[in-house]
Design a protein around this motif. Structure first.
Motif, PDB file in Angstrom:
ATOM      1  N   GLU A 317      76.423-101.845  32.815  1.00 58.14           N
ATOM      2  CA  GLU A 317      77.219-101.635  31.608  1.00 58.14           C
ATOM      3  C   GLU A 317      76.362-101.256  30.396  1.00 58.14           C
ATOM      4  O   GLU A 317      76.861-100.651  29.441  1.00 58.14           O
ATOM      5  N   TYR A 318      75.073-101.558  30.460  1.00 59.39           N
ATOM      6  CA  TYR A 318      74.200-101.359  29.299  1.00 59.39           C
ATOM      7  C   TYR A 318      73.160-100.249  29.514  1.00 59.39           C
ATOM      8  O   TYR A 318      72.297-100.042  28.670  1.00 59.39           O
ATOM      9  N   VAL A 319      73.262 -99.551  30.631  1.00 60.76           N
ATOM     10  CA  VAL A 319      72.302 -98.493  30.947  1.00 60.76           C
ATOM     11  C   VAL A 319      72.473 -97.313  29.996  1.00 60.76           C
ATOM     12  O   VAL A 319      73.589 -96.882  29.705  1.00 60.76           O
ATOM     13  N   THR A 320      71.357 -96.796  29.529  1.00 63.58           N
ATOM     14  CA  THR A 320      71.353 -95.629  28.648  1.00 63.58           C
ATOM     15  C   THR A 320      70.235 -94.696  29.087  1.00 63.58           C
ATOM     16  O   THR A 320      69.651 -94.865  30.172  1.00 63.58           O
ATOM     17  N   LEU A 321      69.915 -93.728  28.256  1.00 66.11           N
ATOM     18  CA  LEU A 321      68.755 -92.873  28.494  1.00 66.11           C
ATOM     19  C   LEU A 321      67.597 -93.448  27.681  1.00 66.11           C
ATOM     20  O   LEU A 321      67.743 -93.693  26.484  1.00 66.11           O
ATOM     21  N   ILE A 322      66.472 -93.674  28.341  1.00 65.34           N
ATOM     22  CA  ILE A 322      65.318 -94.212  27.630  1.00 65.34           C
ATOM     23  C   ILE A 322      64.221 -93.151  27.540  1.00 65.34           C
ATOM     24  O   ILE A 322      64.201 -92.194  28.318  1.00 65.34           O
ATOM     25  N   HIS A 323      63.319 -93.345  26.591  1.00 65.76           N
ATOM     26  CA  HIS A 323      62.198 -92.420  26.417  1.00 65.76           C
ATOM     27  C   HIS A 323      61.231 -92.532  27.589  1.00 65.76           C
ATOM     28  O   HIS A 323      60.800 -91.535  28.148  1.00 65.76           O
ATOM     29  N   GLY A 324      60.855 -93.748  27.940  1.00 67.77           N
ATOM     30  CA  GLY A 324      60.050 -93.989  29.125  1.00 67.77           C
ATOM     31  C   GLY A 324      58.553 -94.140  28.898  1.00 67.77           C
ATOM     32  O   GLY A 324      57.837 -94.605  29.782  1.00 67.77           O
ATOM     33  N   ASP A 325      58.058 -93.747  27.722  1.00 68.45           N
ATOM     34  CA  ASP A 325      56.624 -93.904  27.434  1.00 68.45           C
ATOM     35  C   ASP A 325      56.445 -94.108  25.933  1.00 68.45           C
ATOM     36  O   ASP A 325      55.759 -93.333  25.263  1.00 68.45           O
ATOM     37  N   VAL A 326      57.054 -95.165  25.423  1.00 71.06           N
ATOM     38  CA  VAL A 326      57.073 -95.416  23.983  1.00 71.06           C
ATOM     39  C   VAL A 326      55.763 -96.064  23.537  1.00 71.06           C
ATOM     40  O   VAL A 326      55.408 -97.159  23.989  1.00 71.06           O
ATOM     41  N   PHE A 332      55.171 -88.932  15.593  1.00 76.02           N
ATOM     42  CA  PHE A 332      54.692 -88.491  14.288  1.00 76.02           C
ATOM     43  C   PHE A 332      55.585 -89.112  13.227  1.00 76.02           C
ATOM     44  O   PHE A 332      56.769 -89.375  13.481  1.00 76.02           O
ATOM     45  N   THR A 333      55.033 -89.343  12.046  1.00 76.13           N
ATOM     46  CA  THR A 333      55.836 -89.903  10.965  1.00 76.13           C
ATOM     47  C   THR A 333      55.725 -89.031   9.724  1.00 76.13           C
ATOM     48  O   THR A 333      54.804 -88.217   9.583  1.00 76.13           O
ATOM     49  N   THR A 334      56.684 -89.205   8.835  1.00 79.24           N
ATOM     50  CA  THR A 334      56.594 -88.560   7.525  1.00 79.24           C
ATOM     51  C   THR A 334      55.490 -89.230   6.718  1.00 79.24           C
ATOM     52  O   THR A 334      54.981 -90.285   7.097  1.00 79.24           O
ATOM     53  N   ALA A 335      55.136 -88.619   5.599  1.00 83.83           N
ATOM     54  CA  ALA A 335      54.067 -89.169   4.766  1.00 83.83           C
ATOM     55  C   ALA A 335      54.389 -90.589   4.303  1.00 83.83           C
ATOM     56  O   ALA A 335      53.509 -91.448   4.205  1.00 83.83           O
ATOM     57  N   SER A 336      55.675 -90.859   4.039  1.00 88.73           N
ATOM     58  CA  SER A 336      56.079 -92.189   3.598  1.00 88.73           C
ATOM     59  C   SER A 336      56.177 -93.181   4.749  1.00 88.73           C
ATOM     60  O   SER A 336      56.189 -94.393   4.542  1.00 88.73           O
ATOM     61  N   GLY A 337      56.275 -92.666   5.979  1.00 88.52           N
ATOM     62  CA  GLY A 337      56.427 -93.530   7.147  1.00 88.52           C
ATOM     63  C   GLY A 337      57.848 -93.988   7.379  1.00 88.52           C
ATOM     64  O   GLY A 337      58.121 -94.750   8.307  1.00 88.52           O
ATOM     65  N   GLU A 338      58.793 -93.493   6.580  1.00 83.81           N
ATOM     66  CA  GLU A 338      60.179 -93.951   6.683  1.00 83.81           C
ATOM     67  C   GLU A 338      60.972 -93.235   7.773  1.00 83.81           C
ATOM     68  O   GLU A 338      62.065 -93.664   8.126  1.00 83.81           O
ATOM     69  N   ASP A 339      60.419 -92.149   8.307  1.00 80.33           N
ATOM     70  CA  ASP A 339      61.077 -91.425   9.389  1.00 80.33           C
ATOM     71  C   ASP A 339      60.045 -91.057  10.440  1.00 80.33           C
ATOM     72  O   ASP A 339      58.889 -90.751  10.112  1.00 80.33           O
ATOM     73  N   VAL A 340      60.467 -91.071  11.695  1.00 78.16           N
ATOM     74  CA  VAL A 340      59.566 -90.714  12.793  1.00 78.16           C
ATOM     75  C   VAL A 340      60.257 -89.722  13.718  1.00 78.16           C
ATOM     76  O   VAL A 340      61.491 -89.588  13.713  1.00 78.16           O
ATOM     77  N   ALA A 341      59.451 -89.047  14.514  1.00 80.55           N
ATOM     78  CA  ALA A 341      59.949 -88.189  15.590  1.00 80.55           C
ATOM     79  C   ALA A 341      59.080 -88.459  16.812  1.00 80.55           C
ATOM     80  O   ALA A 341      57.851 -88.389  16.737  1.00 80.55           O
ATOM     81  N   PHE A 342      59.699 -88.806  17.926  1.00 82.59           N
ATOM     82  CA  PHE A 342      58.964 -89.034  19.166  1.00 82.59           C
ATOM     83  C   PHE A 342      58.827 -87.730  19.944  1.00 82.59           C
ATOM     84  O   PHE A 342      59.635 -86.815  19.799  1.00 82.59           O
ATOM     85  N   TYR A 343      57.812 -87.681  20.779  1.00 83.87           N
ATOM     86  CA  TYR A 343      57.643 -86.553  21.697  1.00 83.87           C
ATOM     87  C   TYR A 343      57.131 -87.094  23.028  1.00 83.87           C
ATOM     88  O   TYR A 343      57.099 -88.298  23.239  1.00 83.87           O
ATOM     89  N   ASP A 344      56.761 -86.211  23.950  1.00 85.72           N
ATOM     90  CA  ASP A 344      56.292 -86.585  25.286  1.00 85.72           C
ATOM     91  C   ASP A 344      57.408 -87.287  26.068  1.00 85.72           C
ATOM     92  O   ASP A 344      57.400 -88.504  26.265  1.00 85.72           O
ATOM     93  N   PHE A 345      58.362 -86.483  26.539  1.00 89.40           N
ATOM     94  CA  PHE A 345      59.524 -87.014  27.256  1.00 89.40           C
ATOM     95  C   PHE A 345      59.379 -86.839  28.772  1.00 89.40           C
ATOM     96  O   PHE A 345      60.361 -86.593  29.468  1.00 89.40           O
ATOM     97  N   GLN A 346      58.164 -87.002  29.284  1.00 87.96           N
ATOM     98  CA  GLN A 346      57.926 -86.811  30.713  1.00 87.96           C
ATOM     99  C   GLN A 346      58.587 -87.874  31.582  1.00 87.96           C
ATOM    100  O   GLN A 346      58.860 -87.637  32.763  1.00 87.96           O
ATOM    101  N   TYR A 347      58.836 -89.043  31.025  1.00 93.20           N
ATOM    102  CA  TYR A 347      59.388 -90.135  31.838  1.00 93.20           C
ATOM    103  C   TYR A 347      60.771 -90.564  31.361  1.00 93.20           C
ATOM    104  O   TYR A 347      61.197 -91.700  31.579  1.00 93.20           O
ATOM    105  N   THR A 348      61.482 -89.636  30.771  1.00 95.03           N
ATOM    106  CA  THR A 348      62.844 -89.910  30.328  1.00 95.03           C
ATOM    107  C   THR A 348      63.763 -90.088  31.532  1.00 95.03           C
ATOM    108  O   THR A 348      63.714 -89.311  32.492  1.00 95.03           O
ATOM    109  N   GLY A 349      64.591 -91.110  31.457  1.00 96.99           N
ATOM    110  CA  GLY A 349      65.533 -91.363  32.541  1.00 96.99           C
ATOM    111  C   GLY A 349      66.418 -92.546  32.198  1.00 96.99           C
ATOM    112  O   GLY A 349      66.412 -93.041  31.065  1.00 96.99           O
TER     113      GLY A 349
END
Length: 468
Positions: A317-326, A332-349
């Motif tokens: 019931e709680y399964v979702t899509l995960i990044h897999g290598d967090v 990467f983050t903004t200069a303020s650190g208030e926003d981020v963007a993840f990359y490297d989705f090789q183990y997404t599932g």
């Protein structure tokens, strides 16, 4: 006289045999031998893909070599081409009979900085699990960027894919490549090592994960699980059977079980732990406690997503899509650190969001954000600092998904994910907040309610109730 002639004949025969051997050896070492085709250069691949999008390569710099020399990550600059592109309509990207087509994006035709990820590995070896895992992971990542990422809202930032190829060659080698937008244009600070993340960046990372998990939670039920990627060796066998029966190439989507540390793909490491009687974690994790099943195997069974034909698991019931290598190195983050963007989705599932959190907390969150204790005790329950981060995540994931997730059930899932993550570290090698992780798991596995919930999973199919 006759004996003299016979002796001379034998000498001549030995001489001719010696010359023949020299000629054979010389031919073996000096004559040209068939060799593997030379992999395409980053410049050639980038130029070809950019040309299809009305761009031309201006400069290219290799910024990283991939695992085992399988390829490169390059930063490149491009400008509008003065030539007419054969794909000027921009409807599709290059494809072949064995290639996954990429997609066009709003980036098309725009000059600027891009990232090329080029993978040119050698042919797969049938029993080399690490090699097969990596090859599949690059294809999974390409599927994510070309098919799933475009569905996500701008509030969950990821790189956009401009063009991609996935070509399989007759000799068993392959060429996989993507040109992605450069995240550093909007997110200039690399996460890098654990100590660099501050409280603001940690909160932003948790918010991103909660939004990502919450967005996909209601949607993963639409995925055809029969097409999802199995553990590496199992997937390789399935593909071999398809080929032997003349069936079309199996498409690569995302992993049925996201991540690269789950037990069914780490059996050799688990066997090493089971044989290491000097390890503290040998007995509690690998000894049989219910028939012929260990605690680690029960934990893995609770967390593992399944096909419908296998019977839904207790956490379905709680399964979702995960990044897999967090980890901080994958954001990467903004200069303020208030926003981020993840990359490297090789183990997404598929998986529980708490599995992403377990690695993040252990490998990328400063210890002071998990406990106020300057010295971690041998056993440690959940501290207010840890609880605050978890409640922040849970509130956002529920709000994004518009679904319910009881705190007590969530905590049970979280504790189970910590035990599973420690199982991997104990069998592979510890890093990060090791003292905190071990102290938390010592506390968790002594909790009788938690243990009974895990052991009770063996009769889940008869009860039909989630572990809580």
């Amino acid at each position: 006289m006759l004996r003299s002639i016979t002796t001379r004949r034998k000498s001549l025969l030995r001489f001719f045999l010696f010359v023949l051997v020299l000629l054979v050896v010389r031919h073996a070492f000096l004559s040209p031998t068939p060799s593997m085709p030379k992999p395409p250069s980053p410049d050639d691949v980038a130029s070809s893909l950019l040309a299809e999008k009305g761009l031309q390569l201006q400069s290219l710099k290799v910024i990283q070599s991939l695992w085992a020399g399988y390829g490169y990550i390059c930063q490149l600059n491009a400008s509008p081409s003065t030539k007419t592109s054969p794909d000027s309509s921009g409807q599709t990207t290059r494809s072949t009979s064995t290639a996954n087509s990429g997609i066009s994006t709003p980036l098309e035709g725009q000059p600027g900085s891009y990232i090329l990820k080029l993978i040119t590995p050698p042919p797969a070896k049938p029993e080399d699990e690490s090699h097969i895992r990596k090859i599949l992971s690059y294809q999974v990542e390409q599927y994510f960027y070309t098919h799933l990422a475009p569905q996500m809202p701008a509030s969950i930032p990821v790189a956009e894919c401009l063009a991609s190829i996935n070509e399989h060659h007759p000799d068993g080698s392959s060429t996989t490549a993507m040109i992605l937008s450069d995240l550093k244009e909007s997110f200039p600070l690399a996460g890098e090592k654990r100590e660099i993340l501050n409280a603001t960046q940690v909160h932003a990372a948790i918010d991103w994960l909660a939004s990502f998990h919450g967005f996909w939670w209601p949607k993963v039920k639409t995925l055809n699980r029969a097409l999802l990627v199995r553990p590496p060796l199992e997937e390789a066998q399935l593909r071999q059977l398809h080929a032997q029966h003349g069936k079309s190439t199996m498409p690569t989507t995302v992993w049925l079980n996201g991540g690269y540390t789950y037990l069914s793909t780490r059996r050799s490491e688990f066997s090493t732990l089971a044989a290491d009687h000097d390890s503290e974690w040998n007995e509690p994790l690998t000894d049989w406690i219910e028939g012929d099943v260990s605690l680690a195997e029960m934990v893995a069974n609770v967390l593992a997503p399944r096909e419908k034909e296998q019977g839904w698991g207790p956490t379905e019931e709680y399964v979702t899509l995960i990044h897999g290598d967090v980890k901080s190195e994958n954001l990467f983050t903004t200069a303020s650190g208030e926003d981020v963007a993840f990359y490297d989705f090789q183990y997404t599932g598929l998986g529980l969001g708490v599995c992403d959190l377990a690695k993040l907390f252990t490998c990328s969150v400063p210890l002071g954000l998990l406990t106020s204790s300057t010295r971690v005790p041998r056993e440690l329950g959940m501290q207010p600092e840890e609880e605050a981060l978890l409640r922040r995540y849970l509130a956002k994931v529920k709000n994004t998904a518009r679904k319910g997730y009881d705190w007590d059930i969530f905590v049970r899932h979280w504790e189970t994910a910590l035990v599973d993550w420690l199982r991997f570290q104990a069998s592979w090698g510890f890093w990060g907040n090791t003292e905190w992780l071990e102290a938390r798991v010592r506390h968790i596995i002594k909790d009788e309610n938690w243990r009974q919930g895990i052991i009770g999973n063996r009769t889940y199919a008869e009860r039909g109730s989630p572990v809580a």
